[in-house]
Design an enzyme around this catalytic site. Structure first.
Site, PDB file in Angstrom:
ATOM      1  CB  SER A 237      -8.302  12.167   5.831  1.00  0.00           C
ATOM      2  OG  SER A 237      -8.020  10.796   5.592  1.00  0.00           O
TER       3      SER A 237
ATOM      4  CG  HIS B  78       5.031  -4.331  -0.337  1.00  0.00           C
ATOM      5  ND1 HIS B  78       4.631  -5.097   0.747  1.00  0.00           N
ATOM      6  CD2 HIS B  78       4.561  -3.082  -0.097  1.00  0.00           C
ATOM      7  CE1 HIS B  78       3.957  -4.341   1.588  1.00  0.00           C
ATOM      8  NE2 HIS B  78       3.896  -3.125   1.104  1.00  0.00           N
TER       9      HIS B  78
ATOM     10  N   GLY C  61     -11.495   6.933   3.250  1.00  0.00           N
ATOM     11  CA  GLY C  61     -11.627   6.956   1.801  1.00  0.00           C
ATOM     12  C   GLY C  61     -10.549   7.824   1.175  1.00  0.00           C
TER      13      GLY C  61
ATOM     14  CG  ASP D 261     -10.806  11.530   2.849  1.00  0.00           C
ATOM     15  OD1 ASP D 261      -9.629  11.142   3.025  1.00  0.00           O
ATOM     16  OD2 ASP D 261     -11.702  11.397   3.708  1.00  0.00           O
TER      17      ASP D 261
ATOM     18  CB  THR E 110      14.516  -5.426  -9.702  1.00  0.00           C
ATOM     19  OG1 THR E 110      13.234  -5.988  -9.340  1.00  0.00           O
ATOM     20  CG2 THR E 110      15.238  -6.390 -10.617  1.00  0.00           C
TER      21      THR E 110
ATOM     22  CG  ASP F  59      12.373  -6.951  -5.720  1.00  0.00           C
ATOM     23  OD1 ASP F  59      13.166  -7.885  -5.512  1.00  0.00           O
ATOM     24  OD2 ASP F  59      11.914  -6.675  -6.845  1.00  0.00           O
TER      25      ASP F  59
ATOM     26  CG  ASN G 168       0.063   6.653   8.706  1.00  0.00           C
ATOM     27  OD1 ASN G 168       0.306   5.793   7.868  1.00  0.00           O
ATOM     28  ND2 ASN G 168      -1.154   7.144   8.884  1.00  0.00           N
TER      29      ASN G 168
ATOM     30  NE  ARG H 104       4.078   2.511   3.882  1.00  0.00           N
ATOM     31  CZ  ARG H 104       4.698   2.764   5.018  1.00  0.00           C
ATOM     32  NH1 ARG H 104       5.646   3.685   5.070  1.00  0.00           N
ATOM     33  NH2 ARG H 104       4.393   2.100   6.115  1.00  0.00           N
TER      34      ARG H 104
ATOM     35  CG  HIS I 248      -0.475   4.398   4.529  1.00  0.00           C
ATOM     36  ND1 HIS I 248       0.092   4.289   5.790  1.00  0.00           N
ATOM     37  CD2 HIS I 248      -0.028   3.325   3.831  1.00  0.00           C
ATOM     38  CE1 HIS I 248       0.853   3.202   5.835  1.00  0.00           C
ATOM     39  NE2 HIS I 248       0.795   2.612   4.657  1.00  0.00           N
TER      40      HIS I 248
END
Length: 355
Positions: free
Chosen positions: A98, A215, A94, A96, A273, A270, A116, A84, A88
């Site tokens: 950040s 997910h 982009g 990078d 599983t 899920d 976040n 994740r 994000h």
């Protein structure tokens, strides 16, 4: 029995760490030898490369892979968290790194943004990896490349596909709090909202459906899906048999999120599983059992039926899903990358170098 299991995991983690430390010692020697033969490699302007660190940090990917194994062994949920982080990061400014920057001076960290805050995790794992790489190959491997490699290795540890990672990204000198609030998809996004959001990143509908398959692992807070508990969409549940199965699904969610005081409780994305990277996410969608509203809209709001066809294809063919996922995550990993002399290689992923 529980103490024996804990002892096994603790011992395994220690053994892995010792192997990794020996790997770093080898990496230091190899790096010194390689740098005597070649100047520091950089990517062509605007391009990433395979084997980018072949001469400057030849064991970088192996060190990262070992550390991801240790992290997931200690906390299986960490695989989804590390994957994740890459998403994000790439959706804001982009790919990078950040997202890894802490607030400093006038700059507000992306970690503080709504999508976040109290949600993304795994920063300590990245810190440990970066520290070890700085010991083996100082100021060589970017934090942005670490995130891309970590995402690949996290998927692989959970039974998913493994792919070659294109490297040569450099790290951003800034973060975007506003961008994180604007561009990271919300758990209750509409289908049109998701399509628009992905399009802004240069990703199409096929990428949206394939990347949504991430997910298949991980968990979400009750606050992110509580509206699903009492809401039945007639498009999702169009038969009595499906309604009975869906009603059982809702009861399971209700037992986890029984009141507002449990908004931070977690449920697996899920239920079938939860710890394995597979194609059950798409099977869940066809049964109306996607956890988040933004998952289920892929089926419930698809008026043209093209997305549903793609969901059916992935639900019936896991290899096809894996192939599509790899193509899309590699494509995502190229969003607005910094290369050449752009940005910098951070020594500490939380801070730019002049702080």
């Amino acid at each position: 029995m529980r103490s024996l299991k804990y002892h096994f995991h603790a011992r395994s983690g220690t053994e892995q760490y010792q192997k990794m430390r020996r790997l770093i010692e080898v990496a230091v020697v190899l790096t010194m030898l390689m740098m005597m033969k070649s100047s520091l490699a950089t990517s062509d302007e605007g391009l990433l490369q395979l084997d980018f660190y072949k001469e400057t940090c030849p064991l970088a990917e192996e060190i990262i892979g070992r550390m991801v194994e240790i992290a997931v062994l200690k906390d299986p949920r960490m695989a989804a968290s590390l994957l994740r982080l890459h998403f994000h990061d790439c959706f804001v400014l982009g790919c990078d790194a950040s997202v890894l920057l802490d607030s400093h001076g006038d700059m507000i960290s992306e970690k503080e943004a709504g999508p976040n805050l109290n949600s993304i995790r795994g920063f300590l794992v990245i810190d440990e990896i970066k520290s070890l790489l700085e010991e083996a190959c100082p100021l060589t491997v970017s934090c942005a490349d670490i995130l891309a490699i970590v995402a690949r290795d996290a998927v692989y540890t959970r039974g998913g596909p493994r792919w070659m990672v294109w490297l040569g990204r450099r790290d951003s000198l800034k973060a975007s709090f506003d961008g994180a609030n604007q561009f990271i998809p919300a758990p209750n996004s509409s289908l049109l909202g998701l399509i628009s959001n992905f399009k802004q990143q240069g990703l199409d509908i096929q990428d949206l459906v394939a990347l949504s398959g991430s997910h298949t692992i991980g968990k979400a807070r009750c606050l992110s899906f509580k509206e699903r508990i009492d809401q039945v969409n007639p498009i999702e549940v169009h038969s009595y048999d499906k309604y009975k199965r869906y009603n059982t699904f809702r009861k399971t969610l209700r037992s986890t999120c029984s009141d507002s005081g449990r908004d931070s409780e977690l449920a697996p994305l899920d239920l079938k599983t939860p710890s394995r990277f597979d194609n059950h996410y798409y099977i869940n969608l066809l049964e109306g059992k996607g956890l988040l509203g933004s998952d289920n809209v892929l089926v419930s709001e698809d008026e043209e039926g093209e997305i549903i066809k793609q969901v059916w294809s992935y639900a019936s063919n896991q290899d096809l899903f894996f192939d599509s996922f790899v193509k899309s995550i590699v494509k995502m990993g190229n969003i607005n990358v910094l290369t050449g002399h752009q940005g910098e290689i951070r020594k500490n992923c939380r801070l730019i170098n002049n702080y």
